[in-house]
Design an enzyme around this catalytic site. Sequence first.
Site, PDB file in Angstrom:
ATOM      1  N   ASP A  35      43.158  41.725  54.271  1.00  0.00           N
ATOM      2  CA  ASP A  35      44.339  41.388  53.473  1.00  0.00           C
ATOM      3  C   ASP A  35      45.267  40.505  54.307  1.00  0.00           C
ATOM      4  OD1 ASP A  35      45.443  43.135  50.742  1.00  0.00           O
ATOM      5  OD2 ASP A  35      46.725  41.635  51.661  1.00  0.00           O
ATOM      6  N   ASN A  36      46.048  39.672  53.618  1.00  0.00           N
ATOM      7  CA  ASN A  36      47.028  38.838  54.346  1.00  0.00           C
ATOM      8  C   ASN A  36      48.466  39.263  54.034  1.00  0.00           C
ATOM      9  OD1 ASN A  36      47.341  38.017  51.748  1.00  0.00           O
ATOM     10  ND2 ASN A  36      47.224  35.823  52.150  1.00  0.00           N
ATOM     11  N   LEU A  65      35.845  33.513  57.196  1.00  0.00           N
ATOM     12  CA  LEU A  65      35.885  34.811  57.879  1.00  0.00           C
ATOM     13  C   LEU A  65      34.511  35.063  58.489  1.00  0.00           C
ATOM     14  CD1 LEU A  65      37.315  37.596  58.393  1.00  0.00           C
ATOM     15  CD2 LEU A  65      36.403  38.334  56.185  1.00  0.00           C
ATOM     16  N   TYR A 149      46.449  30.734  37.928  1.00  0.00           N
ATOM     17  CA  TYR A 149      45.719  32.004  37.949  1.00  0.00           C
ATOM     18  C   TYR A 149      44.531  31.965  36.982  1.00  0.00           C
ATOM     19  CZ  TYR A 149      45.065  37.093  37.986  1.00  0.00           C
ATOM     20  OH  TYR A 149      44.549  38.361  38.119  1.00  0.00           O
ATOM     21  N   THR A 179      46.256  46.796  34.354  1.00  0.00           N
ATOM     22  CA  THR A 179      46.016  48.063  35.035  1.00  0.00           C
ATOM     23  C   THR A 179      47.333  48.545  35.634  1.00  0.00           C
ATOM     24  OG1 THR A 179      43.769  47.358  35.495  1.00  0.00           O
ATOM     25  CG2 THR A 179      44.601  49.140  36.853  1.00  0.00           C
TER      26      THR A 179
END
Length: 319
Positions: A35-36, A65, A149, A179
Amino acid sequence: MVNMKTILVTGGAGFIGSHLCEALLKGGHRVLCVDNFLTSSRANVAPLLSHNNFVFLEHDIINPLYVDEPINQIYNLACPASPVHYQNNPIRTIKASTLGVINMLGLARKHRARILQASTSEVYGDPLVHPQTEDYRGNVSTIGPRACYDEGKRVSETLCFDYHRTHGLEIKVVRIFNTYGPRLAENDGRVVSNFIAAALRGEPMIVDGDGSQTRSFCYVDDLVDGIIKMMDTSADIQGPVNLGNPVEFTIKELAEKVMALAGSARPITYTKKFREDDPMQRCPNIAKAKSLLNWEPKVDLETGLKKTIEYFRNKLEPA
Ligand code: UDP
C-alpha cells in the site's frame, strides 16, 4: 491442514483490502500487503503487523515491484475508490488502473501467479439496463469527472484479458458494487460513512438531489467472502463476475435508516441537485456469482449498518 499460499494484496491497508488480509491470514496463508497510503490508513493494518505471516511493503504500484519470494496469488485492489478521492487525484487514479495494473500483471507473469483484479460497477456508468448483468457494456462518459476511475477500471479489465490471451495468465475479474462496513475512512466521502459520521456528530445528513437515486449496499464481510471464492475458482473461469448486494435502496431510504439507527435529531437536508454524471440507478444482477461461486450476501442492511455505526461511534467518541 490448509495448503498455505503466499498471497500479495495491493491496497491491503484500504477498507476492503485490510478485511481481505485479515481473512487470508485466518485462512492460514502468508500475506504480503502492499500500500502507498494515498487513501488508506496505517491504523487499518496495525493489528496485523505482529502476525508472523504478515509482511507490509510500502509501495506505489504505479512503479514496478520486485519480490524475491515466490508468490502464488495476487489480489490487485490498489486504487482510490471513493468519488471524492479519485476526483481529487484523477491522474494518479488512472495511473493506478493502467500502469499499476500492467506492473501487477507483469509480477503475476514472472511468478506464474494467479491474479484477481478488483473492477467496479462503475464500468456500467449511468446504466441503461437494470439490474446490471455482466454482459451489459455500460453507458460511460470518457471525459466526465468520474471517467478517471470508470475508464481506468475498464482498461484494467482489458489488460487482464489481453495478458490472459497473450501469455496464458490465470486472471479473475470481479466487479465490486457499493460496499460498506467498519474501517470505511471517516473522510472517505462515500454515502454510508458521510451519513453515519454526520448523524453521530449531530450534523444534518446531506442528501444529493431529492435522494431518489438508488444504490445497493454490500457488507464488507460478504464481499470479501465473494472475492476469495472467485480467486479460488478453477483456472477456466475469468469472469467478470458482479459482486454486490442485489437489494436496492434509494439514498433517501438509506438516510432514514441511518437516522433511525444512529439516532440523529437533525432533519435530513436535500441539495436538490444531483452530482455530475451521478448514476441514477445501480443494482447488481448476481446470478453469475450465485451459480459460479455459490455466493450471495448474507448480511442485511440493518445488521451491517448497526456494526458500522458501532465502529464509527468508537472512532469518533473514544472512551
Ligand atoms: N450521496 C449523498 N450524500 C453524501 C454522499 C453521497 O447524497 O453525503 C449520494 C451521491 O450523490 C450518490 C450516492 O449517494 O448518488 C452514492 O454516492 P457515493 O459517493 O457513496 O458512491 P457512488 O456509488 O456514487 O460511487
